[in-house]
Design a protein around this motif. Sequence first.
Motif, PDB file in Angstrom:
ATOM      1  N   ALA A  27      -7.060  -2.876   1.016  1.00 44.70           N
ATOM      2  CA  ALA A  27      -6.108  -2.861  -0.096  1.00 44.70           C
ATOM      3  C   ALA A  27      -6.811  -2.968  -1.450  1.00 44.70           C
ATOM      4  O   ALA A  27      -6.479  -2.231  -2.384  1.00 44.70           O
ATOM      5  N   TYR A  32      -1.568  -8.003  -6.668  1.00 46.70           N
ATOM      6  CA  TYR A  32      -3.005  -7.821  -6.500  1.00 46.70           C
ATOM      7  C   TYR A  32      -3.726  -9.123  -6.181  1.00 46.70           C
ATOM      8  O   TYR A  32      -4.681  -9.143  -5.400  1.00 46.70           O
ATOM      9  N   ILE A  79       0.834  -1.201   0.000  1.00 43.79           N
ATOM     10  CA  ILE A  79       0.000   0.000   0.000  1.00 43.79           C
ATOM     11  C   ILE A  79       0.867   1.249   0.000  1.00 43.79           C
ATOM     12  O   ILE A  79       0.616   2.211  -0.738  1.00 43.79           O
ATOM     13  N   HIS A 135     -11.973  -3.719 -12.973  1.00 47.91           N
ATOM     14  CA  HIS A 135     -10.770  -4.553 -12.988  1.00 47.91           C
ATOM     15  C   HIS A 135     -11.148  -6.022 -13.151  1.00 47.91           C
ATOM     16  O   HIS A 135     -12.195  -6.477 -12.667  1.00 47.91           O
ATOM     17  N   ASP A 157       4.062   0.890  -9.107  1.00 52.38           N
ATOM     18  CA  ASP A 157       3.162  -0.171  -9.554  1.00 52.38           C
ATOM     19  C   ASP A 157       3.298  -1.409  -8.678  1.00 52.38           C
ATOM     20  O   ASP A 157       4.376  -2.005  -8.602  1.00 52.38           O
ATOM     21  N   GLY A 158       2.199  -1.784  -8.026  1.00 52.95           N
ATOM     22  CA  GLY A 158       2.203  -2.985  -7.206  1.00 52.95           C
ATOM     23  C   GLY A 158       1.273  -4.058  -7.738  1.00 52.95           C
ATOM     24  O   GLY A 158       0.869  -4.949  -6.998  1.00 52.95           O
ATOM     25  N   SER A 159       0.934  -3.981  -9.028  1.00 51.02           N
ATOM     26  CA  SER A 159      -0.057  -4.893  -9.606  1.00 51.02           C
ATOM     27  C   SER A 159       0.374  -6.351  -9.538  1.00 51.02           C
ATOM     28  O   SER A 159      -0.471  -7.251  -9.594  1.00 51.02           O
ATOM     29  N   GLU A 165       2.439   1.817  -3.445  1.00 53.07           N
ATOM     30  CA  GLU A 165       1.495   2.375  -4.431  1.00 53.07           C
ATOM     31  C   GLU A 165       1.077   3.799  -4.079  1.00 53.07           C
ATOM     32  O   GLU A 165       0.812   4.604  -4.965  1.00 53.07           O
ATOM     33  N   PHE A 210      -6.543  -0.401  -4.513  1.00 53.22           N
ATOM     34  CA  PHE A 210      -5.804  -0.820  -5.706  1.00 53.22           C
ATOM     35  C   PHE A 210      -6.676  -0.977  -6.943  1.00 53.22           C
ATOM     36  O   PHE A 210      -6.235  -0.678  -8.059  1.00 53.22           O
ATOM     37  N   LEU A 211      -7.882  -1.497  -6.782  1.00 51.70           N
ATOM     38  CA  LEU A 211      -8.682  -1.920  -7.930  1.00 51.70           C
ATOM     39  C   LEU A 211      -9.777  -0.913  -8.264  1.00 51.70           C
ATOM     40  O   LEU A 211     -10.327  -0.262  -7.381  1.00 51.70           O
ATOM     41  N   VAL A 269      -3.674  -9.822  -2.582  1.00 48.83           N
ATOM     42  CA  VAL A 269      -4.580  -8.945  -1.850  1.00 48.83           C
ATOM     43  C   VAL A 269      -6.004  -9.495  -1.918  1.00 48.83           C
ATOM     44  O   VAL A 269      -6.724  -9.528  -0.914  1.00 48.83           O
TER      45      VAL A 269
END
Length: 203
Positions: free
Chosen positions: A108, A87, A74, A117, A82-84, A77, A112-113, A90
């Motif tokens: 999270a 995902y 977290i 998505h 980029d922490g994709s 990002e 993130f999403l 998460v």
Amino acid sequence: MEQLKTIGRELAMGSQGRFGQFKEFPDLVKSVGEARSKAEEERIFLLEIETLKRCLSEPEIPKCKMKEYIIRLIYVEMLGNDGSFAYIHVVKMTHDDNLLLKCTGYLAVSLFLSDDHDLIILIVNTIQKDLKSDNYLVVCAALNAVCKLINDETVPAVLPQVVDLLAHPKEAVRKKAIMALHRFYQNSSLGFASGLEFPEAAL
């Protein structure tokens, strides 16, 4: 907000050595804050991302460590990185039975999403189950995710449960249920709200 406060308290206690799994996180924050150039900050995050990728590739990850990794993600990002790659981890955390892990996972995914998505479909069943939970904190966490992640295609899957929660005994749940319905109304082209009746107790 409650989730952020709880996680913040754990991080603070970790920085004082009470929970060893968080002892490195303050060092990361400090090193980023003391970076003297954008290039130095980018190097710190590149190293952090590689470390997270390596840690998350381990076959058996203790739950306490997974929570730490997601919180570090977290932070990564939050500062534009980029922490994709993480995902899916998460999303899996939202399935956990542990309350704090589940809330961390929901927090999270909400950060993130977006509602379109590809991973959203993997969360809908979990949200449906959690909306029926006997623990109102789990229900609140699921409703927070509903407000952020449910789109036109997935509204019908959760709408009946959200409407039922308008009569929940806990005020916090009723409030979040109304917020979710308001979000549906603002974003949906389905016209679902025309026949809804709001119980007086929910208002």
